[in-house]
Write an enzyme that holds these catalytic residues in place. Structure first.
Site, PDB file in Angstrom:
ATOM      1  N   LYS A   1     -11.336   6.660   8.829  1.00  0.00           N
ATOM      2  CA  LYS A   1     -10.505   5.482   9.331  1.00  0.00           C
ATOM      3  C   LYS A   1      -9.527   6.137  10.374  1.00  0.00           C
ATOM      4  CE  LYS A   1      -6.513   4.462   7.075  1.00  0.00           C
ATOM      5  NZ  LYS A   1      -5.519   4.518   8.041  1.00  0.00           N
TER       6      LYS A   1
ATOM      7  N   ASP B   1      -8.937   9.341   6.371  1.00  0.00           N
ATOM      8  CA  ASP B   1      -8.215   9.314   7.753  1.00  0.00           C
ATOM      9  C   ASP B   1      -8.301  10.270   8.625  1.00  0.00           C
ATOM     10  OD1 ASP B   1      -6.489   7.134   8.187  1.00  0.00           O
ATOM     11  OD2 ASP B   1      -4.810   7.556   6.790  1.00  0.00           O
TER      12      ASP B   1
ATOM     13  N   ASP C   1      -3.734   9.794   5.591  1.00  0.00           N
ATOM     14  CA  ASP C   1      -3.055  11.011   5.985  1.00  0.00           C
ATOM     15  C   ASP C   1      -1.532  10.518   5.685  1.00  0.00           C
ATOM     16  OD1 ASP C   1      -2.244   8.601   7.630  1.00  0.00           O
ATOM     17  OD2 ASP C   1      -2.313   9.614   9.676  1.00  0.00           O
TER      18      ASP C   1
ATOM     19  N   GLU D   1      -6.612   5.082  13.611  1.00  0.00           N
ATOM     20  CA  GLU D   1      -5.424   3.982  13.799  1.00  0.00           C
ATOM     21  C   GLU D   1      -5.744   3.742  15.498  1.00  0.00           C
ATOM     22  OE1 GLU D   1      -1.451   5.578  13.176  1.00  0.00           O
ATOM     23  OE2 GLU D   1      -1.596   5.968  11.021  1.00  0.00           O
TER      24      GLU D   1
ATOM     25  N   GLU E   1      -1.896  -3.318   8.682  1.00  0.00           N
ATOM     26  CA  GLU E   1      -0.504  -2.887   8.338  1.00  0.00           C
ATOM     27  C   GLU E   1       0.835  -3.580   8.728  1.00  0.00           C
ATOM     28  OE1 GLU E   1      -0.122   1.259   7.654  1.00  0.00           O
ATOM     29  OE2 GLU E   1       1.936   1.010   7.076  1.00  0.00           O
TER      30      GLU E   1
HETATM   31  O1  KIV Z   1      -2.352   6.973   5.347  1.00  0.00           O
HETATM   32  C1  KIV Z   1      -2.532   6.043   4.430  1.00  0.00           C
HETATM   33  O2  KIV Z   1      -2.213   5.895   3.194  1.00  0.00           O
HETATM   34  C2  KIV Z   1      -2.848   4.675   5.207  1.00  0.00           C
HETATM   35  C3  KIV Z   1      -2.692   3.421   4.369  1.00  0.00           C
HETATM   36  C4  KIV Z   1      -1.308   3.126   4.314  1.00  0.00           C
HETATM   37  C5  KIV Z   1      -3.569   2.379   4.646  1.00  0.00           C
HETATM   38  O3  KIV Z   1      -3.075   4.426   6.290  1.00  0.00           O
END
Ligand code: KIV
Length: 266
Positions: free
Chosen positions: A118, A88, A49, A120, A183
């Site tokens: 993915k 994401d 994202d 968070e 992160e």
């Molecule tokens: O959105 C993204 O690029 C990420 C990475 C920084 C892991 O979540």
């Protein structure tokens, strides 16, 4: 790479932890660059994202929509032959309960060729991770600095509460996540968390002790003319290459040198 390319599966990705070989991931957001990144043979590509910032020009990752993530993931999915592709889940596509999260992640898997999502969160998202996994949707968790929570965290700061970080990583693992992004956390904490979980940790600003590393492609290629975060390393200076090339083209047009003989039909 040989012509017999086979895409890395989620179980193979997870199994890389025990092989001891470091896992390499980078982000990509479109067909052309995803194809080039994939041709290097790296193990994972994330449709992050972060595209909200590096592609769309927003100040945070909050504005990008599920629709837009699907649009970019489709392009990446069409290009990639080898790497595991993770997409994401944008804010707030997984914050409105497990049902809504499955609907959002289901769209990603149905409409793109990508294999995993993915999201968070650790402890507070354990229920959602478990629901997605029970629906057959592989989940990479993302702990430590969570950019979607930038306002709550008060900025893009290194996260130092090791007890909470470990609890988050373990909650994600117990909920069924196949891997965890760590992160911006201290290297020693990342190494201890990596030793404490059985699934691979992928670090960004988390030191050498993780099972793998990920970088935002625009940082890696030097495509950002502005701010480069401390944890990133530019392996090329593509912004200079692009500016030089377009300047040369501009000058050739102004000087009547382009198109030349070779580009001209008689
Ligand atoms: O959105 C993204 O690029 C990420 C990475 C920084 C892991 O979540």
């Amino acid at each position: 790479m040989s012509s017999e390319v086979r895409q890395i599966t989620v179980p193979e990705f997870t199994a890389m932890k025990s092989s001891g070989r470091k896992i390499t991931m980078a982000t990509a957001y479109d067909y052309a660059l995803a194809g080039l990144v994939d041709a290097t043979g790296i193990e994972g590509i994330l449709v992050g994202d972060s595209l909200s910032m590096v592609v769309q020009g927003h100040g945070t990752t909050l504005p990008v929509t599920l629709e837009e993530m699907v649009y970019h993931a489709e392009m990446v999915g069409r290009a990639v032959r080898h790497a595991l592709v993770v997409v994401d889940m944008p804010f707030p596509s997984f914050h409105l309960g497990s049902h809504k999260a499955i609907e959002s992640a289901g769209r990603i898997l149905k409409e793109t060729r990508c294999q995993a999502v993915k999201l968070e969160g650790g402890t507070e998202q354990a229920e959602v991770i478990a629901a997605l996994v029970s629906a057959g949707i592989p989940v990479m968790a993302h702990c430590g600095l969570r950019p979607q929570s930038v306002h709550q965290l008060g900025g893009y700061r290194v996260q130092r509460d090791e007890r909470q970080l470990l609890a988050d990583a373990q909650a994600a693992e117990h909920a069924g996540a196949f891997s965890i992004v760590l992160e911006c956390i201290p290297a020693k904490a990342a190494a201890r968390i990596t030793a404490a979980v059985k699934i691979p940790t992928i670090g960004i600003g988390a030191g050498l002790g993780c099972d793998g590393q990920i970088l935002v492609l625009h940082d890696l290629l030097g495509l950002n003319t502005g701010y480069i975060p401390r944890h990133a390393k530019a392996y090329a200076n593509l912004s200079k290459t692009i500016i030089d090339a377009v300047t040369q083209y501009r000058d050739d047009v102004r000087d009547g040198k382009f198109p030349g003989e070779e580009q001209t039909f008689s």
